[in-house]
Scaffold this motif. Structure first.
Motif, mmCIF file in Angstrom:
data_model
loop_
_atom_site.group_PDB
_atom_site.id
_atom_site.type_symbol
_atom_site.label_atom_id
_atom_site.label_comp_id
_atom_site.label_asym_id
_atom_site.label_seq_id
_atom_site.Cartn_x
_atom_site.Cartn_y
_atom_site.Cartn_z
ATOM 1 N N ALA A 52 128.646 32.609 30.912
ATOM 2 C CA ALA A 52 127.472 32.299 31.729
ATOM 3 C C ALA A 52 127.662 32.781 33.161
ATOM 4 C CB ALA A 52 127.199 30.793 31.707
ATOM 5 N N VAL A 53 128.857 32.615 33.705
ATOM 6 C CA VAL A 53 129.099 33.043 35.084
ATOM 7 C C VAL A 53 129.073 34.572 35.181
ATOM 8 C CG1 VAL A 53 130.691 32.973 37.040
ATOM 9 C CG2 VAL A 53 130.411 30.968 35.602
ATOM 10 N N ILE A 54 129.621 35.263 34.188
ATOM 11 C CA ILE A 54 129.537 36.728 34.167
ATOM 12 C C ILE A 54 128.074 37.162 34.159
ATOM 13 C CG2 ILE A 54 129.961 38.792 32.758
ATOM 14 C CD1 ILE A 54 132.577 37.496 31.834
ATOM 15 N N LEU A 55 127.260 36.504 33.362
ATOM 16 C CA LEU A 55 125.845 36.857 33.261
ATOM 17 C C LEU A 55 125.060 36.512 34.521
ATOM 18 C CD1 LEU A 55 125.053 35.661 29.609
ATOM 19 C CD2 LEU A 55 125.486 38.008 30.394
ATOM 20 N N SER A 56 125.581 35.565 35.308
ATOM 21 C CA SER A 56 124.819 35.074 36.467
ATOM 22 C C SER A 56 124.901 35.981 37.687
ATOM 23 C CB SER A 56 125.298 33.669 36.853
ATOM 24 O OG SER A 56 126.589 33.713 37.433
ATOM 25 N N ALA A 57 125.735 37.007 37.653
ATOM 26 C CA ALA A 57 125.827 37.916 38.800
ATOM 27 C C ALA A 57 124.473 38.562 39.061
ATOM 28 C CB ALA A 57 126.879 38.989 38.529
ATOM 29 N N GLN A 58 123.975 38.412 40.293
ATOM 30 C CA GLN A 58 122.675 38.959 40.701
ATOM 31 C C GLN A 58 121.551 38.484 39.780
ATOM 32 O OE1 GLN A 58 122.696 43.164 41.998
ATOM 33 N NE2 GLN A 58 124.908 43.152 41.654
ATOM 34 N N ALA A 59 121.677 37.251 39.304
ATOM 35 C CA ALA A 59 120.636 36.653 38.464
ATOM 36 C C ALA A 59 120.589 35.159 38.768
ATOM 37 C CB ALA A 59 120.935 36.878 36.981
ATOM 38 N N THR A 60 119.487 34.531 38.425
ATOM 39 C CA THR A 60 119.355 33.097 38.668
ATOM 40 C C THR A 60 119.978 32.298 37.531
ATOM 41 O OG1 THR A 60 117.218 32.900 37.536
ATOM 42 C CG2 THR A 60 117.183 33.516 39.881
ATOM 43 N N ASP A 61 120.404 31.085 37.858
ATOM 44 C CA ASP A 61 120.921 30.199 36.823
ATOM 45 C C ASP A 61 119.857 29.913 35.770
ATOM 46 O OD1 ASP A 61 123.233 30.169 38.258
ATOM 47 O OD2 ASP A 61 123.207 28.028 38.735
ATOM 48 N N VAL A 62 118.611 29.832 36.201
ATOM 49 C CA VAL A 62 117.516 29.556 35.264
ATOM 50 C C VAL A 62 117.419 30.656 34.218
ATOM 51 C CG1 VAL A 62 115.012 29.349 35.023
ATOM 52 C CG2 VAL A 62 116.174 28.169 36.898
ATOM 53 N N SER A 63 117.474 31.917 34.646
ATOM 54 C CA SER A 63 117.370 33.029 33.698
ATOM 55 C C SER A 63 118.564 33.070 32.754
ATOM 56 C CB SER A 63 117.230 34.362 34.441
ATOM 57 O OG SER A 63 118.423 34.710 35.122
ATOM 58 N N VAL A 64 119.742 32.748 33.274
ATOM 59 C CA VAL A 64 120.942 32.718 32.426
ATOM 60 C C VAL A 64 120.829 31.607 31.396
ATOM 61 C CG1 VAL A 64 123.433 32.360 32.381
ATOM 62 C CG2 VAL A 64 122.406 33.767 34.170
ATOM 63 N N ASN A 65 120.368 30.444 31.814
ATOM 64 C CA ASN A 65 120.238 29.318 30.876
ATOM 65 C C ASN A 65 119.230 29.616 29.775
ATOM 66 O OD1 ASN A 65 122.141 27.738 32.193
ATOM 67 N ND2 ASN A 65 120.634 26.689 33.457
ATOM 68 N N ILE A 66 118.165 30.316 30.111
ATOM 69 C CA ILE A 66 117.183 30.691 29.088
ATOM 70 C C ILE A 66 117.854 31.556 28.021
ATOM 71 C CG2 ILE A 66 115.137 32.112 28.661
ATOM 72 C CD1 ILE A 66 114.084 31.188 31.398
ATOM 73 N N ALA A 67 118.688 32.483 28.466
ATOM 74 C CA ALA A 67 119.372 33.378 27.526
ATOM 75 C C ALA A 67 120.440 32.649 26.718
ATOM 76 C CB ALA A 67 119.992 34.541 28.291
ATOM 77 N N THR A 68 121.300 31.894 27.407
ATOM 78 C CA THR A 68 122.417 31.261 26.698
ATOM 79 C C THR A 68 121.976 30.101 25.813
ATOM 80 O OG1 THR A 68 122.919 29.875 28.635
ATOM 81 C CG2 THR A 68 124.121 31.964 28.411
ATOM 82 N N TYR A 92 119.681 38.940 23.167
ATOM 83 C CA TYR A 92 119.677 37.583 23.693
ATOM 84 C C TYR A 92 119.650 37.529 25.218
ATOM 85 C CZ TYR A 92 120.772 35.830 19.033
ATOM 86 O OH TYR A 92 120.720 35.507 17.691
ATOM 87 N N ILE A 93 120.128 38.579 25.883
ATOM 88 C CA ILE A 93 120.279 38.510 27.343
ATOM 89 C C ILE A 93 119.382 39.494 28.084
ATOM 90 C CG2 ILE A 93 122.671 37.744 27.071
ATOM 91 C CD1 ILE A 93 123.553 40.534 28.014
ATOM 92 N N LYS A 94 118.413 40.093 27.405
ATOM 93 C CA LYS A 94 117.600 41.134 28.034
ATOM 94 C C LYS A 94 116.663 40.611 29.118
ATOM 95 C CE LYS A 94 114.426 41.080 24.080
ATOM 96 N NZ LYS A 94 113.886 41.905 22.959
ATOM 97 N N ASN A 95 116.525 39.294 29.224
ATOM 98 C CA ASN A 95 115.728 38.731 30.326
ATOM 99 C C ASN A 95 116.518 38.665 31.634
ATOM 100 O OD1 ASN A 95 117.324 36.502 29.069
ATOM 101 N ND2 ASN A 95 116.405 35.275 30.714
ATOM 102 N N ILE A 96 117.817 38.985 31.579
ATOM 103 C CA ILE A 96 118.692 38.889 32.747
ATOM 104 C C ILE A 96 118.864 40.267 33.378
ATOM 105 C CG2 ILE A 96 120.996 38.243 33.557
ATOM 106 C CD1 ILE A 96 121.237 36.437 31.124
ATOM 107 N N GLY A 97 118.861 40.323 34.705
ATOM 108 C CA GLY A 97 119.073 41.579 35.402
ATOM 109 C C GLY A 97 120.401 42.221 35.041
ATOM 110 N N ALA A 103 126.210 43.279 29.023
ATOM 111 C CA ALA A 103 126.529 43.248 27.596
ATOM 112 C C ALA A 103 127.837 43.992 27.319
ATOM 113 C CB ALA A 103 125.389 43.868 26.788
ATOM 114 N N LYS A 104 128.014 45.146 27.951
ATOM 115 C CA LYS A 104 129.259 45.904 27.788
ATOM 116 C C LYS A 104 130.452 45.087 28.283
ATOM 117 C CE LYS A 104 127.166 50.488 28.236
ATOM 118 N NZ LYS A 104 127.090 51.741 29.049
#
Length: 231
Positions: A52-68, A92-97, A103-104
């Motif tokens: 979740a923290v990796i995904l949160s870079a330059q993204a909101t916690d809300v957008s990450v939570n929607i994905a995870t 699953y994570i395409k809503n995140i910047g 993903a890589k």
């Protein structure tokens, strides 16, 4: 005051450093008003937190939570995410910047966790920062939140709060981090990251800080706080 001027003054570091005598009251007041100094990312394991923290870079916690919230019921271990593959993870994570790059990184991190760390999230900075997508800030979040270590992860909110209040001024994230670690009282160090990020997210906001409702108004050295207190 125009919107443009507000943005400029809100991002300008204060001219004065917060006096030492004000630092402890600053955190006492934050602690009294922030009941739950915890991350707003959803997770149930150290691995889920790391991803979740990796995904949160330059993204909101809300957008990450929607994905995870969609991802973790299907895949919440390194092995399960590897089984999805990079393209499957992207769904699953395409809503995140920056989801392609993330993903890589997540796939590579999962592979390294299995190959190098027996699938267990490391509890030290060196090993965490060896993982793809994990820099100093991400490592600090994981060390603090998962392992209870007194680290300070400086994101945009904390960088702004440190500079604006005079608690820790500096032109770089690392300078602000080092000054915060030096100045924060030991009794508040473990939760300081969350106190500051939540204060920055909901009260000491970038364009229109809520100075009139700020619990640390008296300790804050922001030179334009009186203007925002009357908005």
């Amino acid at each position: 005051m125009s919107k443009t001027v507000r943005h400029k003054t809100a991002e300008t570091p204060p001219s004065r450093r917060m006096p030492n005598r004000a630092v402890t009251p600053f955190f006492e007041k934050l602690a009294a008003t922030i009941d739950a100094p915890v991350t707003e990312l959803n997770y149930h394991s150290n691995f889920e937190l790391l991803i979740a923290v990796i995904l949160s870079a330059q993204a909101t916690d809300v957008s990450v939570n929607i994905a995870t919230d969609q991802l973790y019921p299907i895949a919440n271990t390194p092995e399960a995410i590897l089984a999805l593959g990079e393209d499957g993870l992207k769904n699953y994570i395409k809503n995140i910047g920056l989801y392609n790059t993330k993903a890589k990184n997540v796939i590579k991190t999962c592979r390294d966790l299995i190959d190098k760390f027996d699938g267990i999230v490391p509890d030290n900075r060196k090993d965490l920062e060896s993982l793809a997508g994990v820099g100093r800030k991400t490592a600090n979040v994981v060390l603090n939140t998962a392992f209870g270590q007194p680290t300070m992860a400086v994101d945009t909110h904390i960088f702004r709060v440190g500079n604006r209040t005079g608690l820790a001024t500096g032109k770089t994230v690392r300078i602000v981090e080092d000054k915060l670690v030096e100045r924060i009282p030991e009794a508040y160090m473990l939760d300081a990251h969350h106190y500051l990020i939540l204060h920055g997210r909901y009260t000491c906001q970038a364009r229109t800080p809520k100075c009139g409702a700020c619990p640390v108004y008296m300790e804050c050295m922001f030179k334009d706080k009186a203007d925002f207190a009357t908005q």
